[in-house]
Design a protein around this motif. Structure first.
Motif, mmCIF file in Angstrom:
data_model
loop_
_atom_site.group_PDB
_atom_site.id
_atom_site.type_symbol
_atom_site.label_atom_id
_atom_site.label_comp_id
_atom_site.label_asym_id
_atom_site.label_seq_id
_atom_site.Cartn_x
_atom_site.Cartn_y
_atom_site.Cartn_z
ATOM 1 N N LYS A 83 142.721 15.243 37.629
ATOM 2 C CA LYS A 83 141.727 15.044 36.579
ATOM 3 C C LYS A 83 140.747 13.931 36.961
ATOM 4 O O LYS A 83 141.121 12.934 37.588
ATOM 5 C CB LYS A 83 142.423 14.677 35.262
ATOM 6 N N LYS A 84 139.484 14.106 36.529
ATOM 7 C CA LYS A 84 138.447 13.104 36.828
ATOM 8 C C LYS A 84 138.746 11.766 36.155
ATOM 9 O O LYS A 84 138.418 10.707 36.686
ATOM 10 C CB LYS A 84 137.079 13.615 36.376
ATOM 11 N N GLU A 85 139.362 11.797 34.958
ATOM 12 C CA GLU A 85 139.605 10.568 34.210
ATOM 13 C C GLU A 85 140.864 9.821 34.663
ATOM 14 O O GLU A 85 141.295 8.866 33.999
ATOM 15 C CB GLU A 85 139.703 10.861 32.713
ATOM 16 N N THR A 86 141.471 10.237 35.774
ATOM 17 C CA THR A 86 142.662 9.555 36.279
ATOM 18 C C THR A 86 142.337 8.101 36.632
ATOM 19 O O THR A 86 141.353 7.844 37.338
ATOM 20 C CB THR A 86 143.198 10.279 37.530
ATOM 21 N N PRO A 87 143.143 7.116 36.167
ATOM 22 C CA PRO A 87 142.873 5.701 36.481
ATOM 23 C C PRO A 87 142.882 5.449 37.981
ATOM 24 O O PRO A 87 143.600 6.114 38.739
ATOM 25 C CB PRO A 87 144.018 4.956 35.797
ATOM 26 N N GLN A 88 142.114 4.467 38.416
ATOM 27 C CA GLN A 88 141.976 4.191 39.831
ATOM 28 C C GLN A 88 143.301 3.776 40.464
ATOM 29 O O GLN A 88 143.619 4.201 41.570
ATOM 30 C CB GLN A 88 140.933 3.085 40.061
ATOM 31 N N LYS A 89 144.106 2.968 39.747
ATOM 32 C CA LYS A 89 145.344 2.509 40.380
ATOM 33 C C LYS A 89 146.350 3.641 40.576
ATOM 34 O O LYS A 89 147.257 3.523 41.394
ATOM 35 C CB LYS A 89 145.963 1.356 39.599
ATOM 36 N N ALA A 90 146.185 4.749 39.835
ATOM 37 C CA ALA A 90 147.039 5.917 40.077
ATOM 38 C C ALA A 90 146.646 6.627 41.366
ATOM 39 O O ALA A 90 147.410 7.437 41.889
ATOM 40 C CB ALA A 90 146.961 6.876 38.898
ATOM 41 N N LYS A 91 145.442 6.306 41.887
ATOM 42 C CA LYS A 91 144.972 6.918 43.132
ATOM 43 C C LYS A 91 145.185 6.006 44.336
ATOM 44 O O LYS A 91 144.832 6.370 45.457
ATOM 45 C CB LYS A 91 143.485 7.249 43.017
ATOM 46 N N ASP A 92 145.743 4.820 44.078
ATOM 47 C CA ASP A 92 145.938 3.852 45.156
ATOM 48 C C ASP A 92 147.352 3.926 45.712
ATOM 49 O O ASP A 92 148.322 4.127 44.969
ATOM 50 C CB ASP A 92 145.685 2.431 44.643
ATOM 51 N N VAL A 93 147.466 3.698 47.025
ATOM 52 C CA VAL A 93 148.765 3.619 47.689
ATOM 53 C C VAL A 93 149.266 2.181 47.609
ATOM 54 O O VAL A 93 148.569 1.247 48.019
ATOM 55 C CB VAL A 93 148.665 4.067 49.156
ATOM 56 N N PHE A 94 150.483 2.001 47.091
ATOM 57 C CA PHE A 94 151.048 0.673 46.924
ATOM 58 C C PHE A 94 152.108 0.412 47.994
ATOM 59 O O PHE A 94 152.900 1.295 48.337
ATOM 60 C CB PHE A 94 151.672 0.526 45.532
ATOM 61 N N THR A 95 152.113 -0.803 48.488
ATOM 62 C CA THR A 95 153.134 -1.246 49.432
ATOM 63 C C THR A 95 154.003 -2.312 48.768
ATOM 64 O O THR A 95 153.627 -2.924 47.768
ATOM 65 C CB THR A 95 152.507 -1.819 50.715
ATOM 66 N N ILE A 96 155.170 -2.551 49.352
ATOM 67 C CA ILE A 96 156.110 -3.532 48.812
ATOM 68 C C ILE A 96 155.725 -4.925 49.311
ATOM 69 O O ILE A 96 155.509 -5.128 50.514
ATOM 70 C CB ILE A 96 157.551 -3.191 49.223
ATOM 71 N N ASN A 97 155.659 -5.860 48.402
ATOM 72 C CA ASN A 97 155.342 -7.241 48.752
ATOM 73 C C ASN A 97 156.642 -8.033 48.934
ATOM 74 O O ASN A 97 157.119 -8.219 50.045
ATOM 75 C CB ASN A 97 154.460 -7.868 47.674
ATOM 76 N N ASP A 98 157.255 -8.456 47.846
ATOM 77 C CA ASP A 98 158.521 -9.192 47.904
ATOM 78 C C ASP A 98 159.606 -8.427 47.156
ATOM 79 O O ASP A 98 159.333 -7.742 46.169
ATOM 80 C CB ASP A 98 158.379 -10.580 47.277
ATOM 81 N N VAL A 99 160.850 -8.576 47.631
ATOM 82 C CA VAL A 99 162.016 -8.000 46.963
ATOM 83 C C VAL A 99 162.900 -9.154 46.503
ATOM 84 O O VAL A 99 163.330 -9.980 47.322
ATOM 85 C CB VAL A 99 162.800 -7.063 47.903
#
Length: 765
Positions: free
Chosen positions: A241-257
């Protein structure tokens, strides 16, 4: 003639009683109303075959509401009990329990909403591709009993012509979407089905989450349908969908565990900061009191800093933390790292520990088909996290007895005492290399030491020592492996009574039970458990390989003609395998056919002419062939000599088959009808047990029994009562082994000699 007349009177009485019960269910209905019996679906359509109509009719009928009153053998007993009590509003007391717990109120025709049900049926058909379906509802009433009749015109079912994945090829998320098209479950030529479309949305969502799109959701997908192309076909177009939020289109990596192993449920979810944590191999452990070694979590943590988030590692980490066995609650959260240019997540794990030390008690009761009944008590102590690395130390002390409460052979009671200690490490402990197991379960290393004393009153007293060192790991929820490279057992008699010594002089085969036994070997077990419920279809397999004496035999040069001894006992040499296979065939929601076959064989060689007594096979009893006394059958056609007690019969080869029809009768009460067959045999011919060796005629040496039983299933405990009798006795002369024609329930001597009662805890298989 008199017997036929009596049967006729009984049948007539049953018919009249059922008619009275049926009539009483309509007598108390409100004026002008009728008892609702359910729905009838009349199907019409251009491409509906008889084979297709049956499941469709069942599906549509199941979604109509309300559901009619429950029946058993066509009789509405629950409604009968409701009406039997009469006008009583109180739900307490015996009558209240009978009316409102056992009984149920009548379902009336006035409760039926024809228009609503018609719309539900039409929507269901449209969701399955019948876009032109129409449904009309009507009722049929006769003698104050009514049915709802739904006439369904399905029209043609639309099918998929093409599936197109759309998107901007320059955007990474759209690229991933189009890459996933190779795995789509939507295939040209398949019927249009909304349920399959929902599966496809979840599949795409899972694919994207596996590639770092943490905030993506199935709701961000749209699957458009074009049904105007003709020929009862549709084109499907899948896109984001065009109205999908930008962060849902971003690839996330792990920072700290960050791991917090001392979290309390009533505490606020606050992060103490990494300055108070210990950093170990890519993750932080917040543990001020140093209760846990940071290495404990090494095999559980699947995420590493800098890695792309994926759902598989997310779930594996949670599962492994749970299966450590140290924490009663495990939860986690991911938090987006603020004020940075790239998309990163901090992973937090909150672990609530179990009590470090605990004591448990267990009481068991049992009865056996050889007139032994008894009980046992186990007191166990547990120390979790013994050496700060998640180790579990257990010490169990057990005492029990079995008393021969009836029969001519009374007084031969059995008493057992023992102690067992084990130490389990939540990892593979190997001297030469570091290892891990795949899947969501932490592998375990287990060391066990045990000592037992067995006293058979008036006969003998034996003691046994055992030690094992091995590994346990699970590939998945259904597959488990257990390997014990070291398995040592030493058994020796402490005391043998004169009665048993005199019995050995008459029957030398009895000496086998009291001989010294020294077993130095290894074993491996693989279990696949696909059975989730006793009434569901499923398959179970357990296979065990047990090997003993290879190294000792090789070093000592032992043979059957030149046996060797260790610690005063002739050590055993053998190869043994056993398989237990079960298949549950689903018949209805409350009935199933449970089947089991056990095949076992042991090959003694070198230093042994037969398997050690504790490693041999036995049949008969409440978890085996229930029509014969415990451990009384075989081997082969051999029948033990008469003694003052019931000796255990053992063999090197075993074949057992069981079939049991199980059905839920009422509430917690279940019933069963079963047939058992099997026997044991010796690998080598024994002149003291004529007919006991395994030959090509083994199928004609099977014992067969049948019976019925009741089970009381109260969720955490199943009590089982079985009564069985033999159909075939292999120890009788040829031509006389089948004893079906001798069955006579009216004969006291026959019942005494053939009926076997069994009381057990849990299902037999």
């Amino acid at each position: 003639m008199q017997r036929v007349t009596n049967y006729f009177i009984v049948i007539l009485s049953v018919v009249v009683s059922l008619a009275i019960v049926s009539c009483s269910n309509t007598r108390h209905l409100p004026p002008g109303d009728a008892l609702y019996l359910g729905s009838t679906i009349k199907l019409h359509g251009p491409d509906l075959s008889r084979k297709k109509k049956k499941p469709m009719r069942a599906e549509l009928s199941s979604i109509t509401r309300p559901r009619p009153n429950k029946t058993f053998l066509g009789i509405r007993f629950k409604l009968f009990f409701y009406n039997l009590v009469g006008n009583r509003e109180k739900k307490t007391g015996p009558l209240g329990w009978l009316k409102y717990t056992v009984g149920e109120p009548p379902v009336l025709l006035s409760d039926v909403r024809l228009e609503y049900n018609s719309k539900v049926l039409q929507n269901t058909l449209e969701n399955e591709g019948y876009f032109k379906a129409s449904v009309t509802g009507d009722t049929s009433v006769r003698r104050r009993k009514a049915r709802a009749i739904y006439s369904v015109e399905t029209g043609a079912q639309y099918k998929i012509k093409s599936v197109t994945f759309n998107g901007d090829s320059t955007l990474p998320v759209d690229q991933r979407l189009m890459e996933s098209s190779k795995e789509t479950v939507l295939k040209p030529g398949d019927p249009f089905n909304l349920a399959v479309i929902k599966v496809e949305r979840d599949r795409i969502d899972n694919h994207l989450k596996e590639n770092g799109y943490y905030y993506f959701s199935p709701d961000f997908l749209i699957i458009q349908t074009d049904s105007t192309i003709g020929n009862n076909q549709v084109d499907l177009f899948i896109k984001i969908k065009k109205e999908t939020p930008q962060k849902a289109k971003d690839v996330f990596t792990i920072n700290d565990v960050v791991i917090m192993p001392n979290y309390r449920l009533n505490a606020a979810v606050t992060d103490t900061g990494k300055q108070n944590a210990t950093f170990y191999k890519g993750y932080y452990v917040v543990d001020k009191r140093k209760i846990y070694k940071p290495s404990l979590f090494e095999q559980s943590m699947q995420f590493k800093s800098g890695e792309v988030y994926n759902r598989t590692d997310h779930n594996l980490t949670i599962n492994r933390l749970v299966t450590l066995g140290m924490f009663k609650f495990v939860k986690n959260r991911f938090e987006e790292v603020p004020n940075i240019d790239s998309s990163k997540l901090d992973a937090y794990y909150y672990l609530t520990p179990m009590p470090k030390k605990s004591i448990r008690g267990e009481i068991n009761g049992n009865t056996k088909s050889n007139n032994l009944t008894g009980s046992s008590v186990t007191i166990g102590w547990r120390n979790r996290n013994t050496f700060r690395g998640g180790e579990l130390l257990t010490i169990d002390a057990t005492g029990g007895f079995e008393v021969q409460y009836s029969g001519a052979l009374s007084g031969f009671n059995t008493f057992r005492t023992g102690i067992e200690t084990s130490l389990t490490f939540p990892r593979f402990m190997t001297p030469f290399f570091h290892a891990d197991a795949p899947g969501g379960f932490v592998p375990k290393t287990k060391l066990t030491l045990g000592y037992d004393i067995l006293m058979k009153q008036k006969l003998y007293t034996m003691n046994s020592f055992r030690a094992e060192a091995g590994y346990i790991w699970k590939e998945s929820l259904k597959k488990e492996h257990q390997l014990n490279p070291i398995s040592i057992t030493y058994v020796q008699p402490i005391k043998i009574t004169q009665l048993y010594t005199d019995s050995i002089a008459k029957d030398p085969t009895l000496e086998k039970a009291v001989e010294k036994q020294f077993i130095l070997g290894s074993n491996y077990n693989y279990t696949y458990n696909g059975i989730t419920d006793v009434f569901q279809r499923g398959f179970y397999f357990s296979g065990t390989i047990d090997i003993s004496g290879n190294v000792a035999g090789l070093l000592s040069g032992a043979s059957q003609s030149n046996p060797k001894f260790l610690f005063g006992a002739q050590f055993a040499q053998y190869v043994k395998f056993e398989t237990d296979m079960r298949y549950y065939a689903h018949i209805s929601p409350t009935s199933a056919l449970a089947n089991r076959i056990i095949i076992g064989a042991g090959l003694p060689y070198g230093n042994s002419s037969s398997l050690p007594f504790i490693k041999q096979f036995f049949v008969g009893g409440n978890n085996s062939i229930r029509a014969f006394r415990s451990r009384s059958l075989g081997p082969g056609t051999y029948q033990a000599l008469e003694t003052n007690f019931l000796p255990d019969q053992s063999g090197d080869i075993k074949l057992e088959m069981n079939t049991e029809l199980r059905a839920k009768l009422y509430s917690i009460v279940h019933g069963a009808v079963f047939v058992d067959a099997g026997n044991i045999w010796l690998f080598n011919k024994d002149p003291l047990k004529p007919g006991g060796e395994f030959t090509g005629d083994f199928l004609n040496q099977l014992a067969v029994g049948t019976g019925v039983g009741l089970r009381f299933d109260i969720s955490f405990l199943v009590l089982r009562f079985d009564v069985a009798f033999p159909l075939r006795k292999p120890y009788l002369p040829k031509g006389q082994q089948w004893v079906i024609d001798q069955i006579n329930f009216g004969s006291g001597p026959w019942r005494r000699d053939n009926l076997v009662f069994n009381l057990g805890i849990g299902y037999p298989f």
